[in-house]
Design a protein around this motif. Sequence first.
Motif, short mmCIF file in Angstrom:
data_model
loop_
_atom_site.label_atom_id
_atom_site.label_comp_id
_atom_site.label_asym_id
_atom_site.label_seq_id
_atom_site.Cartn_x
_atom_site.Cartn_y
_atom_site.Cartn_z
N ARG A 28 0.83 -1.19 0.00
CA ARG A 28 0.00 0.00 0.00
C ARG A 28 0.87 1.25 0.00
O ARG A 28 1.97 1.25 0.55
CB ARG A 28 -0.90 0.04 1.25
N ALA A 29 0.37 2.30 -0.59
CA ALA A 29 1.04 3.60 -0.50
C ALA A 29 0.83 4.13 0.91
O ALA A 29 -0.21 3.90 1.53
CB ALA A 29 0.46 4.57 -1.52
N ASP A 67 7.23 9.43 1.99
CA ASP A 67 6.26 8.89 1.05
C ASP A 67 6.71 7.52 0.56
O ASP A 67 7.82 7.38 0.06
CB ASP A 67 6.11 9.87 -0.13
N PHE A 68 5.86 6.53 0.74
CA PHE A 68 6.04 5.20 0.15
C PHE A 68 5.06 5.08 -1.00
O PHE A 68 3.87 5.34 -0.81
CB PHE A 68 5.70 4.07 1.14
N ALA A 122 2.33 2.07 13.78
CA ALA A 122 1.49 2.45 12.64
C ALA A 122 0.68 1.24 12.20
O ALA A 122 1.17 0.11 12.26
CB ALA A 122 2.35 2.95 11.48
N THR A 123 -0.54 1.48 11.78
CA THR A 123 -1.39 0.43 11.22
C THR A 123 -1.70 0.79 9.77
O THR A 123 -2.32 1.82 9.50
CB THR A 123 -2.70 0.29 12.01
N ASN A 130 -3.58 6.04 4.04
CA ASN A 130 -2.56 5.62 4.98
C ASN A 130 -1.59 6.77 5.19
O ASN A 130 -0.47 6.76 4.69
CB ASN A 130 -1.85 4.35 4.47
N ARG A 131 -2.06 7.76 5.91
CA ARG A 131 -1.26 8.96 6.21
C ARG A 131 -0.99 8.96 7.71
O ARG A 131 -1.90 8.77 8.51
CB ARG A 131 -2.00 10.21 5.79
N PHE A 132 0.28 9.19 8.06
CA PHE A 132 0.71 9.11 9.45
C PHE A 132 1.41 10.39 9.87
O PHE A 132 2.02 11.07 9.04
CB PHE A 132 1.66 7.92 9.64
N GLU A 133 1.32 10.69 11.16
CA GLU A 133 2.07 11.81 11.72
C GLU A 133 2.81 11.31 12.95
O GLU A 133 2.20 10.74 13.86
CB GLU A 133 1.14 12.96 12.09
#
Length: 139
Positions: A28-29, A67-68, A122-123, A130-133
């Motif tokens: 997943r991105a 960014d993946f 992270a999940t 799928n955006r994380f901080e």
Amino acid sequence: MRYASLFMLGLTCVCFSACDTPELPQRRAASGRVTLDGKPLADGSIRFVSVQRGGDVTTIIQGGQFDFDAESGPFVGEYDVAITPFTPELPEVIAAIQSGNRDPLKNQTVPAKYHGPGLLKATVKPDGDNRFEFVLSSR
């Protein structure tokens, strides 16, 4: 006997082709932001270490952003996250020392508590954003 063996072989092929093959997990991105003491982390690397399946994926942090893409991103699941700083090259360290900075590595270092898996989580979801901080503190 020979015909019975051929019959069994043919029957086995038919059975295996009729069975559903499990779908391979998909990457997943994922993207996000990393801050240290309220400011975007200038640069470093971020590594997602899978809790369930082993393996990990790593990408670069630039200007507080990472960014993946979907080709090289993480699989769906739970992850420990490790964030490490880039180590400056020797000429950069020498130049900093010559300009009066006694410890040029100290100013560029993410605290060691974030370097290994365990503290940050992270999940990665199969659908959606799928955006994380990640908010880091030097204290």
